[in-house]
Motif scaffolding. Structure first.
Motif, PDB file in Angstrom:
ATOM      1  N   ILE A  45      16.386 -30.159  -4.860  1.00 29.23           N
ATOM      2  CA  ILE A  45      17.319 -29.560  -3.897  1.00 29.23           C
ATOM      3  C   ILE A  45      18.655 -30.272  -3.885  1.00 29.23           C
ATOM      4  O   ILE A  45      19.632 -29.720  -3.411  1.00 29.23           O
ATOM      5  CB  ILE A  45      16.765 -29.462  -2.452  1.00 29.23           C
ATOM      6  CG1 ILE A  45      16.151 -30.724  -1.953  1.00 29.23           C
ATOM      7  CG2 ILE A  45      15.798 -28.431  -2.285  1.00 29.23           C
ATOM      8  CD1 ILE A  45      15.475 -30.480  -0.598  1.00 29.23           C
ATOM      9  N   ARG A 129      18.509 -23.892 -12.100  1.00 29.86           N
ATOM     10  CA  ARG A 129      17.180 -24.304 -11.709  1.00 29.86           C
ATOM     11  C   ARG A 129      16.975 -25.802 -11.923  1.00 29.86           C
ATOM     12  O   ARG A 129      16.366 -26.470 -11.120  1.00 29.86           O
ATOM     13  CB  ARG A 129      16.134 -23.513 -12.520  1.00 29.86           C
ATOM     14  CG  ARG A 129      14.694 -23.829 -12.169  1.00 29.86           C
ATOM     15  CD  ARG A 129      14.333 -23.286 -10.805  1.00 29.86           C
ATOM     16  NE  ARG A 129      13.083 -23.864 -10.317  1.00 29.86           N
ATOM     17  CZ  ARG A 129      12.629 -23.709  -9.083  1.00 29.86           C
ATOM     18  NH1 ARG A 129      13.315 -22.981  -8.228  1.00 29.86           N
ATOM     19  NH2 ARG A 129      11.507 -24.270  -8.716  1.00 29.86           N
ATOM     20  N   GLU A 276       5.834 -23.622  -5.588  1.00 31.95           N
ATOM     21  CA  GLU A 276       6.378 -22.269  -5.551  1.00 31.95           C
ATOM     22  C   GLU A 276       5.531 -21.268  -6.321  1.00 31.95           C
ATOM     23  O   GLU A 276       5.660 -20.070  -6.142  1.00 31.95           O
ATOM     24  CB  GLU A 276       7.803 -22.252  -6.123  1.00 31.95           C
ATOM     25  CG  GLU A 276       8.824 -22.817  -5.153  1.00 31.95           C
ATOM     26  CD  GLU A 276      10.243 -22.774  -5.704  1.00 31.95           C
ATOM     27  OE1 GLU A 276      10.411 -22.530  -6.920  1.00 31.95           O
ATOM     28  OE2 GLU A 276      11.169 -22.985  -4.922  1.00 31.95           O
ATOM     29  N   VAL A 288      11.116 -26.437   0.371  1.00 33.80           N
ATOM     30  CA  VAL A 288      10.154 -27.513   0.163  1.00 33.80           C
ATOM     31  C   VAL A 288       9.221 -27.790   1.334  1.00 33.80           C
ATOM     32  O   VAL A 288       8.111 -28.258   1.114  1.00 33.80           O
ATOM     33  CB  VAL A 288      10.827 -28.840  -0.260  1.00 33.80           C
ATOM     34  CG1 VAL A 288      11.375 -28.723  -1.660  1.00 33.80           C
ATOM     35  CG2 VAL A 288      11.865 -29.277   0.714  1.00 33.80           C
ATOM     36  N   LYS A 320      23.821 -26.239   1.725  1.00 31.25           N
ATOM     37  CA  LYS A 320      24.327 -27.583   1.517  1.00 31.25           C
ATOM     38  C   LYS A 320      25.697 -27.539   0.858  1.00 31.25           C
ATOM     39  O   LYS A 320      25.858 -27.877  -0.304  1.00 31.25           O
ATOM     40  CB  LYS A 320      23.338 -28.371   0.663  1.00 31.25           C
ATOM     41  CG  LYS A 320      21.971 -28.485   1.314  1.00 31.25           C
ATOM     42  CD  LYS A 320      21.000 -29.291   0.508  1.00 31.25           C
ATOM     43  CE  LYS A 320      20.765 -28.763  -0.878  1.00 31.25           C
ATOM     44  NZ  LYS A 320      20.231 -27.403  -0.967  1.00 31.25           N
TER      45      LYS A 320
HETATM   46  C1  FAD Z   1      19.807 -25.845  -6.798  1.00 31.55           C
HETATM   47  C2  FAD Z   1      18.651 -25.774  -5.875  1.00 31.55           C
HETATM   48  C3  FAD Z   1      18.825 -26.035  -4.508  1.00 31.55           C
HETATM   49  C4  FAD Z   1      17.738 -25.977  -3.646  1.00 31.55           C
HETATM   50  N1  FAD Z   1      17.958 -26.250  -2.333  1.00 31.55           N
HETATM   51  C5  FAD Z   1      16.901 -26.282  -1.493  1.00 31.55           C
HETATM   52  C6  FAD Z   1      17.066 -26.656  -0.127  1.00 31.55           C
HETATM   53  O1  FAD Z   1      18.193 -26.901   0.336  1.00 31.55           O
HETATM   54  N2  FAD Z   1      15.989 -26.711   0.684  1.00 31.55           N
HETATM   55  C7  FAD Z   1      14.745 -26.440   0.203  1.00 31.55           C
HETATM   56  O2  FAD Z   1      13.780 -26.542   0.960  1.00 31.55           O
HETATM   57  N3  FAD Z   1      14.546 -26.057  -1.087  1.00 31.55           N
HETATM   58  C8  FAD Z   1      15.599 -25.977  -1.942  1.00 31.55           C
HETATM   59  N4  FAD Z   1      15.389 -25.601  -3.245  1.00 31.55           N
HETATM   60  C9  FAD Z   1      14.038 -25.194  -3.672  1.00 31.55           C
HETATM   61  C10 FAD Z   1      13.188 -26.385  -4.030  1.00 31.55           C
HETATM   62  O3  FAD Z   1      13.872 -27.203  -4.927  1.00 31.55           O
HETATM   63  C11 FAD Z   1      11.919 -25.896  -4.658  1.00 31.55           C
HETATM   64  O4  FAD Z   1      11.248 -25.129  -3.701  1.00 31.55           O
HETATM   65  C12 FAD Z   1      10.990 -26.988  -5.110  1.00 31.55           C
HETATM   66  O5  FAD Z   1      11.642 -27.856  -5.977  1.00 31.55           O
HETATM   67  C13 FAD Z   1       9.793 -26.367  -5.808  1.00 31.55           C
HETATM   68  O6  FAD Z   1       8.868 -27.346  -6.144  1.00 31.55           O
HETATM   69  P1  FAD Z   1       7.662 -27.088  -7.167  1.00 31.55           P
HETATM   70  O7  FAD Z   1       6.957 -28.321  -7.372  1.00 31.55           O
HETATM   71  O8  FAD Z   1       6.899 -25.943  -6.725  1.00 31.55           O
HETATM   72  O9  FAD Z   1       8.320 -26.611  -8.507  1.00 31.55           O
HETATM   73  P2  FAD Z   1       9.512 -27.263  -9.432  1.00 31.55           P
HETATM   74  O10 FAD Z   1      10.201 -28.311  -8.621  1.00 31.55           O
HETATM   75  O11 FAD Z   1      10.231 -26.124  -9.865  1.00 31.55           O
HETATM   76  O12 FAD Z   1       8.724 -27.922 -10.553  1.00 31.55           O
HETATM   77  C14 FAD Z   1       8.017 -27.195 -11.527  1.00 31.55           C
HETATM   78  C15 FAD Z   1       8.052 -27.981 -12.813  1.00 31.55           C
HETATM   79  O13 FAD Z   1       7.055 -27.476 -13.642  1.00 31.55           O
HETATM   80  C16 FAD Z   1       7.526 -27.432 -14.950  1.00 31.55           C
HETATM   81  N5  FAD Z   1       6.710 -26.450 -15.661  1.00 31.55           N
HETATM   82  C17 FAD Z   1       6.719 -25.092 -15.514  1.00 31.55           C
HETATM   83  N6  FAD Z   1       5.822 -24.521 -16.338  1.00 31.55           N
HETATM   84  C18 FAD Z   1       5.213 -25.520 -17.012  1.00 31.55           C
HETATM   85  C19 FAD Z   1       4.197 -25.567 -18.022  1.00 31.55           C
HETATM   86  N7  FAD Z   1       3.609 -24.456 -18.463  1.00 31.55           N
HETATM   87  N8  FAD Z   1       3.820 -26.768 -18.495  1.00 31.55           N
HETATM   88  C20 FAD Z   1       4.410 -27.894 -18.040  1.00 31.55           C
HETATM   89  N9  FAD Z   1       5.367 -27.907 -17.108  1.00 31.55           N
HETATM   90  C21 FAD Z   1       5.772 -26.730 -16.606  1.00 31.55           C
HETATM   91  C22 FAD Z   1       8.962 -27.066 -14.814  1.00 31.55           C
HETATM   92  O14 FAD Z   1       9.687 -27.460 -15.943  1.00 31.55           O
HETATM   93  C23 FAD Z   1       9.345 -27.841 -13.559  1.00 31.55           C
HETATM   94  O15 FAD Z   1       9.847 -29.078 -13.889  1.00 31.55           O
HETATM   95  C24 FAD Z   1      16.466 -25.629  -4.141  1.00 31.55           C
HETATM   96  C25 FAD Z   1      16.292 -25.339  -5.495  1.00 31.55           C
HETATM   97  C26 FAD Z   1      17.360 -25.398  -6.361  1.00 31.55           C
HETATM   98  C27 FAD Z   1      17.158 -25.083  -7.813  1.00 31.55           C
END
Ligand code: FAD
Ligand code: SF4
Ligand code: SF4
Ligand code: FES
Lengths: 816, 110
Positions: A45, A129, A276, A288, A320
């Motif tokens: 984020i 992303r 997610e 998050v 933000k």
């Molecule tokens: C620019 C930005 C700003 C944001 N701002 C906010 C905010 O202000 N407040 C908030 O609450 N949320 C915010 N979010 C959302 C928040 O970042 C996400 O909800 C959170 O990071 C998701 O976490 P996650 O672990 O589910 O997935 P991710 O953090 O997306 O992690 C998934 C990981 O899995 C990896 N992956 C995918 N498929 C595979 C595979 N087959 N094998 C191995 N690895 C793989 C990917 O490369 C990635 O690194 C923002 C997101 C972005 C992009």
């Protein structure tokens, strides 16, 4: 014996899960992580501050390499898992590494959605992303050229703000009519848009991307209306899709995301999913806070405690972008069982809205001042009954407990030299003494004598309070009746302020004039739409949803829900070809009723809505355009046969009528406008009970106006006599424009004339040449935008959805 | 009861409505300014006006024929007027909409 825990994805959710797990069951698992991104776990984020330069990548790392070593974790950086074999309980990466598991956690996050338009794969098109995307954007930003961000949601706007800070010329294209529409109501969306534009970011709403163009590299974006916007960088931030393909291939239950129970377990008992990519209770999440909750629960289950269960809770959204304060939480839709408290402070750019149900907060939108967000959230979470503090609730926490301030007492307490009207520098003493000395009783009088509140009008409330204080019960502020229950302002004030403040959209009017509802009502919206169309013909985009059905579908609704269609017959003149075309249409569409109207044309009644475009297409082929028999606008110009045929005729009344109609068709007016031209005082076209009429005489043209023959009956007044046809046209047009600019919505011309005064109208139109010409020119200018035949537009596909049912169900069709 | 898909939320204009035809009645599907979706029978309790053609404001619609204001949530006439239309359950799954109809109302499948 240690069990083997394998995690796919190294994002924010699994990072948090491991922290909990190592605390609750240290040493229980040997952990292996595969991460497609070639790096450790970082705070996704905070990518926006990295983009804008407010933070560096190092500052947003959550777990450094040392942390993985300390916990004995094997982290495969840059390895994407391509297959899960549930039979052998093993996963395989794209680099050929296979690892077996006892427990598997899928945390693959989401992938950005890419709109499937031509050119989406061109170099220079990036999503937003991960760190790689940020680096690509930073590289592109070095050029300081033009960037386009597609998507006006949280991510898109953060990208836009960051790129702008990096020196790029940024345009945001948003498909909806209001920014961040999922988190903000239109009022707050408007404030946000204004602020972004102030920072030099262009925002185009209702922008539908048709293609990304470029030869080998991005050169711009084409919208579906044909506009082409040049750019060397296109950031696509239109939404995300849970990354669930891998799980689906492995045969796990997948819906929108990977389906898990409240314990984060997938349809396979050894496989969990969090983040997610997981769908729990039918919901997927993109912020998050709930993902961290999933992490906590999965950790407990992995540690052997299967009691904790995931429960949904609303997460507040904040943008933000430094300097923009915005906070949105919960459910802020309107409803009968809900009340809202709205606070608007236009000068400070503050908008606050609380939505209440059963005396409890269920939703909040704050813009400009968000300090109380946490407090409101707390009240909402705890479902605190707020009835006790209801009157002061919106002012925030600091306000509670203190004595509520009575606004009247506050004004009374002001010293005599306190400035009330900033625009005109009028102080309290001046106002109160003038009221007493001159015996003023109305706001207009006070404005005329002191100038207080006569410019921007924001101090009107204060001036009225002073009048109440000075005059006591003798002052009745309700003398101006408000436009509708959404505002205290009357039509005239609203019109004046629209011009004075340069308000050019409905949300702008509602914000700046402090509307009490979030999106108005069926009374004020059509009125505002007309005022804006009239005042800003070139800039304002008509708000279709603020028009009555007749003006929306360009036909007249009848009591049975069918429509009637009236093609234009210029001056009431027709010919055999036109009549034949009408006859053919009547036969083809089996139109049940054909009637001659009082306005000298033909009405086709009983047409089904779905048939309208086809009916218009046929009429259009014969040269007909809409007669606008439904419009608050120019309807008909009735004529008699005049000097061409009639033995009494003094002038070509038919020709003049046709000329006027061709000049004025398509114009919107406060209420319907019907004209007539008679060739001599025998007045066969009944011009003396029309909104505007002409009686031809030997010496020229006598122009009449302000007649009525509806609910009220009233003969016209004479405006004056002019010598030539050209002059007649100019005077009629100028009069119409004056009425357009001053009339209240739905106020017929005779009522307007009575209010403004016949002498004043004669002075401005007949005597003041300059004024007349200025009115005339403004009308001509606005006609360049108004004279578009709405029927042919719709035959070519505009508003297609309006004429087709959305779906037909239940006819030989089974439920899902 | 069964759920019948009717299309996507984006098929309905914001602060607007579309109509869905079923063998027994027409249903008006509304999308409010806040992106909420509601479905009610497309017949004004006053004199049967097509509610889908009205102006949508807040969580209500104003009937195009004689300006009754109908709540989209309860189907009840608001203000001084009395009357009520049927509310039909709608499901919104990531923008994909479906409505619930009683199977008895359907024409039997062949
Ligand atoms: C620019 C930005 C700003 C944001 N701002 C906010 C905010 O202000 N407040 C908030 O609450 N949320 C915010 N979010 C959302 C928040 O970042 C996400 O909800 C959170 O990071 C998701 O976490 P996650 O672990 O589910 O997935 P991710 O953090 O997306 O992690 C998934 C990981 O899995 C990896 N992956 C995918 N498929 C595979 C595979 N087959 N094998 C191995 N690895 C793989 C990917 O490369 C990635 O690194 C923002 C997101 C972005 C992009
Ligand atoms: S108004 Fe005069 S000119 Fe026109 S038709 Fe009647 S009598 Fe003839
Ligand atoms: S006079 Fe009355 S009933 Fe006849 S068309 Fe006009 S509004 Fe309808
Ligand atoms: S039919 Fe709806 S108000 Fe009369």
């Amino acid at each position: 014996m240690t069990e083997k825990l394998v995690i796919i994805g190294n994002g924010m959710a699994p990072g948090r899960m491991l922290e909990h797990l190592f605390e609750q069951a240290p040493g229980r698992y040997a952990v292996t992580i595969f991460n497609a991104e070639p790096r450790v776990n970082y705070d996704r984020i905070m990518l926006s501050p990295v983009l804008s330069g407010e933070k560096s990548y190092e500052q947003i790392v959550i777990h450094g390499d040392g942390w993985y070593i300390d916990h004995g974790i094997t982290l495969y950086k840059g390895h994407r898992i391509v297959a899960i074999d549930r039979g052998t309980k093993a996963v395989t990466s794209d680099h050929g590494v296979t690892e077996s598991y006892d427990k598997l956690v899928i945390a693959t996050g989401s992938v950005p959605f890419i709109i499937p338009v031509p050119g989406k794969d061109l170099p220079g098109v990036i999503t937003y992303r991960d760190l790689d995307d940020v680096q690509a954007m930073l590289l592109a930003a070095q050029s300081r050229e033009k960037a386009i961000v597609i998507g006006g949601g949280l991510l898109g706007l953060e990208a836009a703000a960051g790129l702008a800070l990096r020196g790029m010329d940024v345009t945001v294209l948003h498909v909806n009519s209001s920014l961040m529409e999922r988190q903000l109501d239109p009022a707050a969306g408007y404030l946000l848009q204004t602020e972004l534009q102030r920072r030099g970011i262009k925002v185009i709403c209702k922008a539908n991307t048709k293609a990304i163009i470029g030869n080998g590299r991005v050169e711009g974006v084409e919208l579906d209306n044909g506009t082409i916007i040049p750019a060397t960088l296109v950031v696509m931030a239109v939404g995300i899709r849970p990354s669930a393909g891998l799980a689906k291939d492995a045969g796990l239950a997948v819906n929108r995301g990977i389906v898990v129970d409240a314990g984060m377990q997938t349809s396979d008992g050894d496989i969990y999913s969090i983040g997610e990519c997981a769908e729990v209770g039918g919901m997927v999440y993109g912020l998050v806070a709930p993902l961290y909750e999933m992490a906590r629960i999965a950790a407990s289950h992995l540690a052997g405690d299967s009691k904790p269960a995931f429960v949904h809770s609303d997460t507040p959204t904040k943008l933000k972008v430094t300097g923009i304060d915005l906070y949105s939480l919960g459910d802020f839709a309107d409803g009968d069982d809900r009340q809202e408290i709205v606070l608007r402070d236009a000068t400070a750019g503050v908008y606050k809205r609380l939505v209440l149900k059963d005396n409890r907060i269920i939703g909040t939108v704050l813009y400009g001042e968000t300090a109380d967000g946490a407090w409101f959230n707390d009240l909402k979470k705890k479902a605190v009954d707020i009835s006790e503090m209801r009157d002061t609730l919106i002012f925030g926490q600091a306000y509670q407990g203190g004595a509520p301030l009575d606004p009247m007492a506050a004004v009374a307490a002001l010293p005599d030299d306190a400035e009330i009207c900033g625009c005109n520098g009028v102080c309290k003493g001046k106002i109160t003494s003038t009221i007493t000395a001159k015996g003023l009783t109305s706001l207009d009088e006070v404005r005329a004598h002191t100038k207080a509140s006569a410019s921007c009008g924001t101090c009107t409330g204060l001036v009225e309070q002073l009048m109440s204080l000075t005059l006591g019960d003798a002052y009745n502020p309700k003398a101006v009746s408000p436009m509708c229950p959404c505002t205290e302002l009357g039509h005239d004030d609203v019109r004046r302020l629209i011009k004075a403040k340069g308000l050019k959209t409905i949300p702008a009017v509602m914000q700046e004039l402090e509307w009490k509802t979030s999106c108005g009502c069926a009374k004020c919206r059509p009125a505002l739409n007309y005022y804006l169309v009239c005042d800003w013909p070139d800039e304002y985009a008509d708000d279709y949803q603020s028009r009555y059905i007749n003006e929306r579908v360009h036909a007249n609704i009848q009591k049975d829900g069918t429509y009637s269609v009236v093609p234009r017959m210029w001056g009431g003149v027709t010919n055999s070809q036109e009549l034949r075309a009408i006859a053919d249409v009547v036969d083809k569409f089996e139109i049940p009723m054909v009637k001659v109207t009082g306005g000298q044309r033909i009405d086709l009644l009983g047409i089904e809505k779905e048939d309208l475009p086809a009916v218009w297409a046929d009429l259009g082929k014969a040269g007909f355009i809409s007669g606008q028999a439904y419009a608050k606008g120019l309807r008909t110009v009735k004529t008699c046969v005049g000097s061409d045929w009639c033995r009494f005729g003094t002038q070509d009344s038919t020709g003049l009528g046709i000329r006027i109609e061709k000049f004025m068709w398509g114009s919107w007016t406060p209420a319907k406008l019907k004209l007539a031209v008679s060739g001599c005082p025998r007045n066969c076209a009944e011009a003396t009970c029309k909104d505007i009429g002409v009686i031809c005489v030997d010496s020229g043209f006598e122009i009449h106006f302000a007649g009525a023959a509806g609910l009220d009956i009233k003969g016209t007044e004479v405006l004056g006599l002019v010598k030539t046809e050209d002059e007649a046209l100019e005077h009629i047009v100028a009069l119409t424009q004056m009425y357009r600019e001053q009339g209240r919505y739905l106020e017929r011309i005779y009522k307007w004339a009575k209010r403004v005064g016949l002498d004043e109208i004669r002075r401005q139109i007949m005597t003041d040449t300059e004024k007349r010409q200025a009115y005339y020119e403004r009308f001509v200018f606005s006609q360049t935008f108004a004279q578009v035949d709405p029927w042919s537009e719709r035959v070519s596909g505009k508003d297609k959805h309006e004429f087709k049912p959305m779906a037909t169900v239940g006819f030989n069709q089974a439920a899902e | 009861m069964g759920w019948y898909p009717i299309g996507d939320i984006s098929d309905i204009p914001l602060r607007g409505a579309r109509c869905v035809k079923t063998p027994q009645m027409n249903i008006a599907i509304f999308r409010t300014g806040e992106n909420e979706v509601h479905a009610i029978e497309n017949r004004c309790p006053h004199k049967g006006g097509p509610l889908s053609e009205g102006i949508v404001h807040g969580n209500a619609v104003t009937c195009p024929l004689h300006n009754w204001v109908i709540s989209l949530e309860t189907g009840k006439a608001l203000g001084a007027d009395e009357g009520e239309v049927r509310v039909i359950p709608v499901r919104n799954e990531g923008g994909r909409l479906s409505i619930a109809l009683e199977n008895v109302m359907m024409v039997a499948a062949e």
